[in-house]
Design a protein around this motif. Structure first.
Motif, PDB file in Angstrom:
ATOM      1  N   ARG A 173       0.336  -4.439   2.240  1.00 57.83           N
ATOM      2  CA  ARG A 173      -1.014  -4.087   1.762  1.00 57.83           C
ATOM      3  C   ARG A 173      -2.038  -4.094   2.895  1.00 57.83           C
ATOM      4  N   GLY A 174      -2.754  -2.979   3.014  1.00 58.04           N
ATOM      5  CA  GLY A 174      -3.819  -2.846   3.996  1.00 58.04           C
ATOM      6  C   GLY A 174      -3.341  -2.610   5.422  1.00 58.04           C
ATOM      7  N   SER A 226       0.861  -1.186   0.000  1.00 62.62           N
ATOM      8  CA  SER A 226       0.000   0.000   0.000  1.00 62.62           C
ATOM      9  C   SER A 226       0.894   1.230   0.000  1.00 62.62           C
TER      10      SER A 226
END
Length: 131
Positions: A81-82, A62
């Protein structure tokens, strides 16, 4: 007598105005520092080329934008990610009067490290291509 007093006051004000210090540096263009201007260019290219394009090499990351930093070091991070609170895998930041851009983090030692370093270097020089 009034004319003489007025002339003395005007002379005193003129002398005071001459003593005022001049700004030590020119005002920055648009109120933005060189570091912020340089990072905006690099961050836009990184987002466009790595994320908006759907590049498979960056799907597990991300993009965390921190350009509005009050430390004088605008930056962006790549995190898992996230997981925006996670440990950054890549930090790209600019600092100093010249807005020198640098990149660091464990991602540079991985399989995409040379590509990331090349992209950041190209973008900081003004070439906005995606490589």
């Amino acid at each position: 007598m009034r004319i003489l007093a007025s002339a003395a006051i005007i002379a005193a004000l003129a002398a005071l105005a001459a003593c005022q210090s001049k700004p030590s540096a020119p005002a920055q263009q648009g109120g933005k520092s060189s570091a912020l201007r340089n990072m905006e260019v690099v961050a836009k290219a990184a987002h466009r080329c790595w994320f908006a394009s759907g590049d498979a090499a960056f799907r597990s990351y991300s993009f965390a934008n921190e350009l509005n930093s009050f430390t004088g070091r605008p930056r962006f991070l790549l995190v898992p990610r996230g997981n925006f609170g996670g440990r950054p895998l890549l930090v790209v930041q600019a600092e100093g009067n010249a807005g020198q851009v640098s990149a660091f983090g464990p991602m540079l030692d991985g399989p995409t490290g040379s590509r990331v370093a090349g992209d950041v270097d190209r973008w900081r020089r003004g070439d906005q291509s995606c490589g």
